[in-house]
Scaffold this motif. Structure first.
Motif, PDB file in Angstrom:
ATOM      1  N   UNK A 147       0.808  -1.216   0.000  1.00 40.42           N
ATOM      2  CA  UNK A 147       0.000   0.000   0.000  1.00 40.42           C
ATOM      3  C   UNK A 147       0.842   1.267   0.000  1.00 40.42           C
ATOM      4  N   UNK A 148       1.949   1.247   0.720  1.00 40.69           N
ATOM      5  CA  UNK A 148       2.713   2.479   0.928  1.00 40.69           C
ATOM      6  C   UNK A 148       3.933   2.613   0.025  1.00 40.69           C
ATOM      7  N   UNK A 149       4.495   1.497  -0.423  1.00 37.29           N
ATOM      8  CA  UNK A 149       5.747   1.548  -1.167  1.00 37.29           C
ATOM      9  C   UNK A 149       6.944   1.881  -0.300  1.00 37.29           C
ATOM     10  N   UNK A 150       6.763   1.875   1.028  1.00 35.44           N
ATOM     11  CA  UNK A 150       7.846   2.204   1.956  1.00 35.44           C
ATOM     12  C   UNK A 150       8.587   0.947   2.405  1.00 35.44           C
ATOM     13  N   UNK A 151       9.841   1.098   2.830  1.00 28.95           N
ATOM     14  CA  UNK A 151      10.520  -0.015   3.492  1.00 28.95           C
ATOM     15  C   UNK A 151       9.749  -0.408   4.754  1.00 28.95           C
ATOM     16  N   UNK A 152       9.553  -1.707   4.934  1.00 28.24           N
ATOM     17  CA  UNK A 152       8.826  -2.212   6.094  1.00 28.24           C
ATOM     18  C   UNK A 152       9.749  -3.094   6.918  1.00 28.24           C
ATOM     19  N   UNK A 153       9.792  -2.821   8.224  1.00 27.66           N
ATOM     20  CA  UNK A 153      10.541  -3.646   9.155  1.00 27.66           C
ATOM     21  C   UNK A 153       9.561  -4.544   9.902  1.00 27.66           C
ATOM     22  N   UNK A 154       9.800  -5.844   9.867  1.00 27.43           N
ATOM     23  CA  UNK A 154       8.910  -6.784  10.519  1.00 27.43           C
ATOM     24  C   UNK A 154       9.325  -7.082  11.949  1.00 27.43           C
ATOM     25  N   UNK A 155       8.414  -6.872  12.880  1.00 26.61           N
ATOM     26  CA  UNK A 155       8.640  -7.152  14.304  1.00 26.61           C
ATOM     27  C   UNK A 155       8.296  -8.623  14.540  1.00 26.61           C
ATOM     28  N   UNK A 156       9.234  -9.517  14.198  1.00 23.13           N
ATOM     29  CA  UNK A 156       8.913 -10.935  14.069  1.00 23.13           C
ATOM     30  C   UNK A 156       9.229 -11.769  15.308  1.00 23.13           C
ATOM     31  N   UNK A 157       9.070 -11.183  16.476  1.00 29.60           N
ATOM     32  CA  UNK A 157       9.210 -11.892  17.746  1.00 29.60           C
ATOM     33  C   UNK A 157      10.495 -12.728  17.769  1.00 29.60           C
ATOM     34  N   UNK A 158      10.384 -14.040  18.064  1.00 28.88           N
ATOM     35  CA  UNK A 158      11.587 -14.867  18.196  1.00 28.88           C
ATOM     36  C   UNK A 158      11.983 -15.544  16.892  1.00 28.88           C
ATOM     37  N   UNK A 159      11.385 -15.111  15.799  1.00 26.87           N
ATOM     38  CA  UNK A 159      11.699 -15.714  14.503  1.00 26.87           C
ATOM     39  C   UNK A 159      10.769 -16.834  14.115  1.00 26.87           C
ATOM     40  N   UNK A 160       9.717 -17.049  14.901  1.00 30.11           N
ATOM     41  CA  UNK A 160       8.684 -18.036  14.580  1.00 30.11           C
ATOM     42  C   UNK A 160       9.244 -19.442  14.384  1.00 30.11           C
ATOM     43  N   UNK A 161       9.864 -19.978  15.417  1.00 24.98           N
ATOM     44  CA  UNK A 161      10.339 -21.348  15.331  1.00 24.98           C
ATOM     45  C   UNK A 161      11.232 -21.709  16.490  1.00 24.98           C
ATOM     46  N   UNK A 162      11.322 -22.990  16.767  1.00 22.49           N
ATOM     47  CA  UNK A 162      12.096 -23.450  17.912  1.00 22.49           C
ATOM     48  C   UNK A 162      13.570 -23.601  17.613  1.00 22.49           C
ATOM     49  N   UNK A 163      13.935 -23.771  16.354  1.00 22.26           N
ATOM     50  CA  UNK A 163      15.332 -24.055  16.033  1.00 22.26           C
ATOM     51  C   UNK A 163      15.949 -22.909  15.237  1.00 22.26           C
ATOM     52  N   UNK A 164      17.288 -22.836  15.205  1.00 25.95           N
ATOM     53  CA  UNK A 164      17.952 -21.846  14.349  1.00 25.95           C
ATOM     54  C   UNK A 164      17.548 -21.989  12.886  1.00 25.95           C
ATOM     55  N   UNK A 165      17.296 -23.211  12.459  1.00 26.15           N
ATOM     56  CA  UNK A 165      16.876 -23.433  11.072  1.00 26.15           C
ATOM     57  C   UNK A 165      15.498 -22.818  10.814  1.00 26.15           C
ATOM     58  N   UNK A 166      14.623 -22.878  11.813  1.00 32.38           N
ATOM     59  CA  UNK A 166      13.309 -22.233  11.690  1.00 32.38           C
ATOM     60  C   UNK A 166      13.462 -20.723  11.547  1.00 32.38           C
ATOM     61  N   UNK A 167      14.374 -20.154  12.329  1.00 30.99           N
ATOM     62  CA  UNK A 167      14.617 -18.712  12.252  1.00 30.99           C
ATOM     63  C   UNK A 167      15.135 -18.342  10.858  1.00 30.99           C
ATOM     64  N   UNK A 168      16.046 -19.142  10.331  1.00 32.07           N
ATOM     65  CA  UNK A 168      16.579 -18.889   8.991  1.00 32.07           C
ATOM     66  C   UNK A 168      15.469 -18.940   7.952  1.00 32.07           C
ATOM     67  N   UNK A 169      14.550 -19.895   8.106  1.00 31.28           N
ATOM     68  CA  UNK A 169      13.435 -20.004   7.166  1.00 31.28           C
ATOM     69  C   UNK A 169      12.536 -18.777   7.231  1.00 31.28           C
ATOM     70  N   UNK A 170      12.353 -18.235   8.428  1.00 32.30           N
ATOM     71  CA  UNK A 170      11.553 -17.022   8.581  1.00 32.30           C
ATOM     72  C   UNK A 170      12.230 -15.834   7.896  1.00 32.30           C
TER      73      UNK A 170
END
Length: 274
Positions: A77-100
């Motif tokens: 909608x805005x065309x602006x850079x968006x920073x995502x406040x993605x909590x802990x990366x949505x996953x239990x493992x480092x690999x989950x964080x990488x996927x996020x």
């Protein structure tokens, strides 16, 4: 815009004199209002998003897919850079964080925040080594295509340990985090200590230190490079709604129905890049 180009554009806002104020939107109209006001970048707020969905924040009750869809809407909608406040990366493992992180890049986000939280109220902060390993995984997945903010929530999770906070932020910087963030340090001295300890990595702040709300210029003088407001704009809007509902209960239709016009809403929607 390719990821590396967007990364450079967003990072440049953090490294210039004064840095940036990056407010948090919670829906399409709020994002368009912020863009119309002239802000150069916006962010999601995990707390505001969760609340709009009727769920608690920080308990893994909002999915990665839901947050990505929300962030894509704000950017589209805005065309602006968006920073995502993605909590802990949505996953239990480092690999989950990488996927996020990879999914965030593919979704066109300019930045992503990864916290050392766990979603477990009995042990809300992850152990140091685990937190650092997850941050390393996030940075490796980013590969200079998205700005990674390394965040510790010590202060807002009842762990007022400045030394451990600085230790964590320093470690996040050492594994490659682009921006560092510890919401609500106890006072200005603690904030300055953080900025000094991790220099030259840019430091973000949530509104101010816990003891006093400072001005933008005061925070810039302290060395802060990014200022966000989390869910504060959303709660400000909800305070106005609460007052309107009280007026409605009292029978005051005028006070209950005074607000932004639909002409103004239509004007803002017409400016969207959707």
């Amino acid at each position: 815009m390719p990821g590396s180009e967007l990364y450079e554009k967003f990072m440049a806002l953090h490294t210039r004199d004064g840095g940036l104020v990056m407010p948090n939107a919670w829906d399409g109209l709020s994002a368009l209002m912020l863009a119309d006001a002239g802000f150069e970048a916006i962010a999601t707020s995990s707390a505001a998003l969760a609340t709009t969905l009727g769920r608690p924040d920080g308990r893994h009750e909002v999915t990665r897919g839901e947050h990505l869809e929300h962030a894509r809407l704000l950017g589209r909608l805005t065309g602006l850079p968006v920073n995502g406040d993605f909590e802990d990366g949505y996953g239990e493992t480092p690999e989950d964080v990488a996927a996020t992180v990879e999914a965030a890049v593919e979704s066109g986000l300019a930045g992503i925040g990864i916290e050392d939280t766990s979603g477990n109220p009995d042990q809300p902060i992850r152990d140091f080594d685990e937190a650092v390993n997850r941050m390393r995984s996030a940075v490796e997945a980013a590969r200079g295509r998205i700005v990674v903010t390394g965040r510790t929530d010590n202060f807002i999770q009842g762990r007022p340990d400045l030394d451990d906070t600085i230790r964590r932020l320093t470690a996040f910087a050492e594994v490659g985090a682009d921006v560092l963030y510890a919401p609500y340090p106890p006072d200005l001295d603690a904030l300055v200590a953080i900025v000094t300890a991790v220099a030259p990595t840019p430091v973000s702040v949530l509104i101010s230190p816990a003891d006093k709300v400072l001005t933008v210029s005061e925070l810039q003088k302290a060395g802060v490079k990014r200022i966000s407001v989390g869910p504060a704009l959303y709660t400000h809007a909800m305070a106005a709604l609460e007052q309107a509902t009280k007026a409605l209960v009292a029978g005051d239709l005028t006070a209950a129905t005074t607000g932004i016009s639909f002409e103004r809403i239509s004007e803002l929607l017409a400016r969207g890049t959707n």
